[in-house]
Every structure is written in structure tokens, then in C-alpha cells.
Design a protein around this motif. Structure first.
Motif, short mmCIF file in Angstrom:
data_model
loop_
_atom_site.label_atom_id
_atom_site.label_comp_id
_atom_site.label_asym_id
_atom_site.label_seq_id
_atom_site.Cartn_x
_atom_site.Cartn_y
_atom_site.Cartn_z
N ARG A 217 0.84 -1.19 0.00
CA ARG A 217 0.00 0.00 0.00
C ARG A 217 0.88 1.25 0.00
O ARG A 217 1.99 1.25 0.48
CB ARG A 217 -0.91 0.01 1.23
CG ARG A 217 -2.08 -0.93 1.11
CD ARG A 217 -3.00 -0.84 2.30
NE ARG A 217 -2.48 -1.55 3.45
CZ ARG A 217 -3.15 -1.74 4.58
NH1 ARG A 217 -4.36 -1.24 4.70
NH2 ARG A 217 -2.62 -2.40 5.58
N ASN A 221 -0.67 1.78 -5.07
CA ASN A 221 -0.91 0.43 -4.56
C ASN A 221 -0.56 -0.60 -5.63
O ASN A 221 -0.89 -0.42 -6.81
CB ASN A 221 -2.38 0.27 -4.16
CG ASN A 221 -2.79 1.24 -3.07
OD1 ASN A 221 -2.21 1.24 -2.00
ND2 ASN A 221 -3.77 2.08 -3.36
N ARG A 235 -7.46 2.62 -7.58
CA ARG A 235 -8.07 3.13 -6.35
C ARG A 235 -9.45 2.52 -6.12
O ARG A 235 -9.83 2.16 -5.01
CB ARG A 235 -8.19 4.65 -6.41
CG ARG A 235 -6.85 5.37 -6.32
CD ARG A 235 -7.08 6.87 -6.30
NE ARG A 235 -5.82 7.61 -6.19
CZ ARG A 235 -5.75 8.93 -6.13
NH1 ARG A 235 -6.86 9.66 -6.17
NH2 ARG A 235 -4.57 9.53 -6.03
N LYS A 238 -9.14 -1.13 -4.78
CA LYS A 238 -8.38 -1.40 -3.55
C LYS A 238 -9.30 -1.86 -2.43
O LYS A 238 -9.00 -2.84 -1.72
CB LYS A 238 -7.61 -0.14 -3.12
CG LYS A 238 -6.74 -0.38 -1.89
CD LYS A 238 -6.12 0.91 -1.37
CE LYS A 238 -7.16 1.77 -0.69
NZ LYS A 238 -6.58 2.95 0.00
#
Length: 248
Positions: A217, A221, A235, A238
Motif C-alpha cells: 500500500r 498500490n 483506487r 483497492k
């Protein structure tokens, strides 16, 4: 022109398919239509078609028995079927073409266009499909047929590390270091594998969640797979990834 034979025990289905082909696929020459499986076997042997449209559930001989009676398969095979949703998964895992009754014109056109670009159907694909459809337990297949330029290879689903989008193609990366480029979009592969612990973590990547080595992270990521390949995580994905693993 590509020669074709249609075999289906429903006369209306045969006539409708032949009509759709003449109206929307002028490159197809229907050389024989058969409503009996025994008659169909003779038509295949006489005409040696390049494409065979075949129903599975028929009296006297079913579709698989027709293929056994023919022997050598030197054509592209398209099953015309009314099978349920689960059975359709078996067609996809076998990388076999099928048309669902009632036949959709756009799907017919797309199937013909694909046949014009790809290899002939292999006996291994048919055997694998038959095993799946005749099994008593409805479980997802443990192997996936990957059609590529020189033929078809069967791979164990758990040996697929990840898949990468390559425009209208998808490249499969396997645990043994091999990779295969197949003529399917990543969205199509996602629909096939998302029930098997695969997750689309990025617009370009679909990963096997069981083959993750670590998740890093930060500002960017990313995931490290078993083969030490780093895969970016968008994003938007995630949170889904963290939910699947219960990560804090």
C-alpha cells in the motif's frame, strides 16, 4: 465462401437458422440441412463442410454421438442449444462456439466472424465439454481451454497467475512461466473466472487471488504475484481487494 451443414431435429429451427445465414452472412453457403441425426452424419461425410451447426439434444443420436460417428473433425463446430445458464459455462470453459435458442442475429454474425479468424474445433474440446455436461454434480470445471494461434491448450485454473488485457485479446500468465495470447477480451475472461477467486484489480489486469504473494500500500498500490510480477491496483478496486481478504 464457407460451406455449412445444419443439423437440428426441430424443422423450424433449421429453417430459421438457414434464413438468418442467407440474410446476414452471405459468406456462408448452406450445402445441407438435416432434421435427423443419421441423415446429418451422411451429409457431413458427403459434403465435408467447413462449419457444422449442431443441436445436442436429438432423438436417435445426440450431438456427441453424431460427432463420434463422423470420426475426424475437420470443421469449425457451433452448437445450437437451449441449455441452462450453468451448462453455458461449460461451453465457455471448453472455448467452443455456441448459439442459444432463439438465435440472436448479432450473436450469429459475431460467431461467423470469429470462425473466419480462428482454428478448427479440436476433439479435446468436445470431449471436455461432454464430460462437463454429462457430470451429475454441477461444479465449475477445473481446467480452461485456451485457443491460440497454433491450436488449443488446456490449463488448470489454479495455475493461472493473472491475465492482462491486450486490446481485443487477453494474455494469460501461468505458474510454469508460459504465457498464451487468446482471442477474447479481458471482460469476457472476467465473466468466466470471477466465480473462481479471480478479481479485476485494474482495467488491464485480472488476478488469481490465491496466487498473491503480498500487497504493497502507498501512493501507488500494487500486488506482487507468486512469480514476483508487480500488478497495479486501481483506487476503485483497492477496497474490494481488502474486503476479500479482510485486511485492516
Amino acid at each position: 465462401m464457407l460451406s455449412a451443414v445444419i443439423i437440428d431435429d426441430e424443422p423450424n429451427a433449421v429453417n430459421l437458422l438457414a434464413l438468418r445465414l442467407s440474410q446476414h452472412c452471405p459468406q456462408i453457403d448452406v450445402v445441407a440441412t438435416c432434421t435427423g441425426s443419421i441423415q446429418g452424419v451422411e451429409a457431413i461425410k458427403i459434403h465435408r463442410p467447413e462449419i457444422l451447426f449442431l443441436d445436442i439434444e436429438m432423438p436417435q443420436m445426440n450431438g456427441f454421438q453424431v460427432l463420434e460417428a463422423v470420426g475426424d473433425i475437420a470443421f469449425s463446430l457451433v452448437f445450437v442449444t437451449a441449455y441452462d445458464r450453468f451448462a453455458l459455462k461449460a461451453f465457455k470453459y471448453s472455448a467452443l462456439d455456441y448459439l442459444l435458442k432463439p438465435i440472436d442475429t448479432q450473436e450469429l454474425i459475431a460467431t461467423i466472424q470469429k470462425i473466419e479468424k480462428q482454428h478448427q474445433t479440436s476433439p479435446q474440446q468436445i470431449q471436455y465439454l461432454q464430460q462437463q455436461l454429462t457430470g451429475t454434480a454441477k461444479v465449475l470445471p477445473d481446467r480452461l481451454a485456451l485457443p491460440y494461434q497454433n491450436g488449443v491448450t488446456f490449463v488448470a485454473v489454479h495455475n493461472i497467475l493473472y491475465c492482462e488485457s491486450d486490446d481485443k485479446y487477453t494474455r494469460f500468465y501461468l505458474s510454469d512461466g508460459q504465457d498464451y495470447l487468446v482471442t477474447k477480451t479481458l471482460r469476457e475472461i472476467q465473466e468466466l473466472l470471477e466465480e473462481r477467486d479471480f478479481l479485476r484489480v485494474h482495467r488491464q489486469y485480472l488476478i488469481n487471488l490465491n496466487r498473491i504473494k503480498k500487497f504493497v500500500r502507498g501512493e501507488g498500490n500494487y500486488i506482487v504475484m507468486d512469480n514476483n510480477q508487480s500488478i497495479p491496483v486501481s483506487r476503485g478496486q483497492k477496497d474490494r481487494l481488502m474486503e476479500r481478504f479482510g485486511w485492516l
